[in-house]
Design a protein around this motif. Sequence first.
Motif, short mmCIF file in Angstrom:
data_model
loop_
_atom_site.label_atom_id
_atom_site.label_comp_id
_atom_site.label_asym_id
_atom_site.label_seq_id
_atom_site.Cartn_x
_atom_site.Cartn_y
_atom_site.Cartn_z
N PHE A 78 -10.63 -56.28 -6.27
CA PHE A 78 -11.29 -56.51 -4.99
C PHE A 78 -12.57 -55.68 -4.86
N ASP A 79 -12.53 -54.44 -5.36
CA ASP A 79 -13.68 -53.56 -5.20
C ASP A 79 -14.49 -53.54 -6.49
N ARG A 80 -15.60 -54.24 -6.49
CA ARG A 80 -16.48 -54.28 -7.66
C ARG A 80 -17.74 -53.45 -7.42
N GLY A 81 -17.66 -52.52 -6.51
CA GLY A 81 -18.81 -51.67 -6.23
C GLY A 81 -19.79 -52.27 -5.23
N GLN A 82 -19.38 -53.35 -4.56
CA GLN A 82 -20.27 -53.96 -3.58
C GLN A 82 -20.16 -53.21 -2.25
N ARG A 83 -21.22 -53.29 -1.45
CA ARG A 83 -21.16 -52.70 -0.10
C ARG A 83 -20.20 -53.52 0.73
N PHE A 84 -19.56 -52.89 1.73
CA PHE A 84 -18.73 -53.68 2.62
C PHE A 84 -18.87 -53.21 4.06
N ASP A 85 -18.43 -54.07 4.94
CA ASP A 85 -18.71 -53.96 6.37
C ASP A 85 -18.14 -52.71 7.01
N PRO A 132 -10.98 -37.84 1.04
CA PRO A 132 -10.43 -39.19 0.81
C PRO A 132 -10.27 -39.94 2.12
N VAL A 133 -10.45 -41.25 2.07
CA VAL A 133 -10.32 -42.06 3.28
C VAL A 133 -9.71 -43.40 2.89
N ILE A 134 -8.94 -43.98 3.81
CA ILE A 134 -8.35 -45.30 3.63
C ILE A 134 -8.91 -46.21 4.72
N VAL A 135 -9.56 -47.30 4.30
CA VAL A 135 -10.13 -48.25 5.25
C VAL A 135 -9.43 -49.59 5.06
N PRO A 136 -8.59 -50.02 6.01
CA PRO A 136 -7.89 -51.30 5.88
C PRO A 136 -8.85 -52.48 5.89
N GLN A 137 -8.61 -53.43 5.01
CA GLN A 137 -9.32 -54.70 4.99
C GLN A 137 -8.29 -55.79 5.32
N ASN A 151 -8.87 -50.29 1.19
CA ASN A 151 -9.90 -49.63 0.40
C ASN A 151 -9.68 -48.13 0.45
N ARG A 152 -9.58 -47.52 -0.72
CA ARG A 152 -9.45 -46.06 -0.81
C ARG A 152 -10.67 -45.53 -1.54
N PHE A 153 -11.34 -44.55 -0.96
CA PHE A 153 -12.51 -43.97 -1.61
C PHE A 153 -12.77 -42.59 -1.03
N TRP A 154 -13.77 -41.91 -1.56
CA TRP A 154 -14.18 -40.60 -1.07
C TRP A 154 -15.45 -40.77 -0.25
N THR A 155 -15.57 -40.01 0.82
CA THR A 155 -16.78 -40.05 1.63
C THR A 155 -17.02 -38.69 2.26
N ARG A 156 -18.13 -38.57 2.96
CA ARG A 156 -18.44 -37.30 3.64
C ARG A 156 -17.60 -37.19 4.91
N PRO A 157 -17.18 -35.97 5.27
CA PRO A 157 -16.34 -35.80 6.47
C PRO A 157 -16.97 -36.40 7.73
N ALA A 158 -18.28 -36.24 7.90
CA ALA A 158 -18.94 -36.77 9.10
C ALA A 158 -18.86 -38.29 9.13
N ASP A 159 -19.01 -38.94 7.96
CA ASP A 159 -18.92 -40.40 7.89
C ASP A 159 -17.50 -40.87 8.22
N ARG A 160 -16.50 -40.17 7.68
CA ARG A 160 -15.11 -40.53 7.97
C ARG A 160 -14.81 -40.38 9.45
N ASP A 161 -15.23 -39.26 10.03
CA ASP A 161 -14.93 -39.00 11.44
C ASP A 161 -15.62 -40.01 12.37
N LEU A 162 -16.88 -40.34 12.06
CA LEU A 162 -17.60 -41.31 12.88
C LEU A 162 -16.93 -42.68 12.82
N TYR A 163 -16.55 -43.11 11.61
CA TYR A 163 -15.92 -44.41 11.46
C TYR A 163 -14.54 -44.42 12.13
N ALA A 164 -13.76 -43.36 11.91
CA ALA A 164 -12.43 -43.28 12.51
C ALA A 164 -12.51 -43.32 14.03
N ALA A 165 -13.48 -42.62 14.61
CA ALA A 165 -13.64 -42.63 16.07
C ALA A 165 -14.03 -44.02 16.57
N SER A 166 -14.78 -44.76 15.76
CA SER A 166 -15.25 -46.09 16.18
C SER A 166 -14.15 -47.14 16.11
#
Length: 199
Positions: A125-132, A52-57, A62-77
């Motif tokens: 807010f989340d209709r399944g669209q991609r976001f930044d 699980p990951v929380i991405v502030p907008q 935004n709360r969703f599930w993702t791969r650990p590598a994707d979460r870690d890369l985004y969190a580091a960025s």
Amino acid sequence: MRVLEMLQCVRIPGPCPVKRTGKCSDFHGIWEVYNPTLDDLVRGSAAGDWVPVIVPQSRWMNRFWTRPADRDLYAASVGGLPTEDELALGSRRRAVPSSLSQQEMERICRYGEVSAHRSPEREVFDRGQRFDASAVSIPGQRMPRPHRPTGTDPALLDWSAKSRWLAQPQPCQHCGKPASLLNDQGRPSHKVCQEQAAG
């Protein structure tokens, strides 16, 4: 469930998400919807393949599930991501005393009764669209394609399995047009695009 896709700036609609004008040659991150089966989510989350990951907008979380590598890369960025505990603590800090007066509790259950009172519908807010996710950006580098000896065919992949077919088309990771198939990494892709990329 979402995956962190890296798209070249020219394939992202609108201006460059980093410079806010024109286009650049870099690759920018996009949180792309991924639609596995419920069984895949249950097994994957139990095995740690999905986290699980929380991405502030700007106006919501935004709360969703993702791969650990994707979460870690985004969190580091972005310098780290909030946890549910941190969000709860922040809510308590912003809490203000209630101005409501006490009333005696009504002891009659009115569940199911017709009432003129209706709560306003909440905006979805989340209709399944991609976001930044452009905080993750990789400089574009022109890498020469590996030389293939004359007379050899590109790698052919087996696309016959039912598990490769999507219920609804999603953007191909190579060309961005709607695709109905998943490649070996579980990402939407046209057969031709994937085989050309595999070279």
